[in-house]
Design an enzyme around this catalytic site. Structure first.
Site, PDB file in Angstrom:
ATOM      1  N   ASN A  68      20.653 -52.532 -64.660  1.00  0.00           N
ATOM      2  CA  ASN A  68      21.400 -52.378 -65.910  1.00  0.00           C
ATOM      3  C   ASN A  68      20.550 -52.582 -67.164  1.00  0.00           C
ATOM      4  OD1 ASN A  68      21.542 -55.075 -64.670  1.00  0.00           O
ATOM      5  ND2 ASN A  68      22.584 -55.673 -66.537  1.00  0.00           N
ATOM      6  N   HIS A  69      19.351 -53.200 -67.023  1.00  0.00           N
ATOM      7  CA  HIS A  69      18.479 -53.397 -68.191  1.00  0.00           C
ATOM      8  C   HIS A  69      17.378 -52.339 -68.293  1.00  0.00           C
ATOM      9  CE1 HIS A  69      20.553 -57.039 -69.118  1.00  0.00           C
ATOM     10  NE2 HIS A  69      20.146 -57.670 -68.053  1.00  0.00           N
TER      11      HIS A  69
HETATM   12 FE   FE2 Z   1      20.536 -56.818 -63.545  1.00  0.00          FE
END
Ligand code: FE2
Length: 257
Positions: A68-69
């Site tokens: 997600n980053h």
């Molecule tokens: Fe993560």
């Protein structure tokens, strides 16, 4: 004949990078590890820079996966296009830089690595990872298929394991940074663990300085995350796989102190 694949949990900040650099190569040699995949999306605490990705690869990792980053460090975007040894989740839109699935040649045959992102409490702007994974399984020709499912929910991760059971060689979860005790070979022959754990400071909150984390929960205004200090660990899982069938023979969670 069997091969050993080591999957390493999220490498967190400078302490995680340093520990990985010190310990992975000797560990790899001692334990006759054939192939290493590590999640690198927290190498900069949040996100990863090209320099940090290079450090992870030089430390002895064959393939980096993300989560997600992925987009936090904008300088990583061209790097994702240029380098084959780093994957971002395959369920981001096709207009995004980089790739989420790739095959890698090894002395024991080609290995396919797939990176996916869960949607529970994470970035919902992604395609359905279950539908994407199911579709890929019908297309992949490599015998050894490894899947990093970067997701928050234990239910999501276990469901993905069972969806791919008998089709992928190993499915593991990342992102929650706490190693789970459910490493196993699923009934269809897929190695599985809900979360690999993390690589970085032992006395931390998911890699972050505990005082800062407590402050956040006490209501402090947000500030830049800082890594925890002190001794480190490297956590992950070793999957022993038959390269002729792609089936997993054994899955063992590991913690290197
Ligand atoms: Fe993560």
């Amino acid at each position: 004949m069997s091969v050993k694949i080591l999957a390493i949990g999220d490498v967190c900040g400078e302490p995680g990078l340093r520990f990985l650099t010190e310990r992975l190569k000797p560990y790899r040699k001692e334990n006759e590890i054939d192939f290493v995949v590590a999640n690198g999306e927290n190498a900069n605490v949040v996100g990863v820079t090209p320099k940090q990705a290079d450090t992870i690869l030089h430390a002895g990792v064959d393939v980096i996966t993300l989560g997600n980053h992925t987009w936090t460090r904008t300088e990583l975007r061209p790097y994702l296009d240029e380098r084959r040894k780093i994957l971002r989740p395959a369920n981001y839109g096709p207009q995004c830089p980089g790739r989420g699935i790739a095959a890698f040649s090894t002395p024991f045959g080609d290995v396919c690595v797939l990176n996916l992102l869960g949607r529970f409490t994470l970035d919902n702007n992604t395609d359905n990872p279950f539908v994407i994974a199911d579709g890929y399984m019908a297309e992949i020709r490599e015998k050894i298929i490894l899947v990093d499912f970067h997701a928050e929910g234990t239910s999501e991760k276990r469901a993905m394991g069972f969806l791919l059971d008998g089709r992928a060689s190993a499915v593991w979860g990342t992102h929650t940074h706490v190693q789970t005790s459910d490493a196993c070979v699923l009934p269809g022959g897929t190695g599985y663990i809900t979360d690999l754990g993390m690589t970085g400071s032992i006395h931390s909150v998911l890699g972050i300085d505990p005082r800062q984390s407590i402050g956040k929960f006490m209501g402090d205004p947000p500030r830049r995350y800082e890594s925890g200090k002190g001794p480190c660990k490297m956590e992950g899982c070793i999957f022993t796989i038959n390269p002729d069938t792609g089936r997993c023979l054994n899955a063992e969670a590991v913690r290197i102190l």
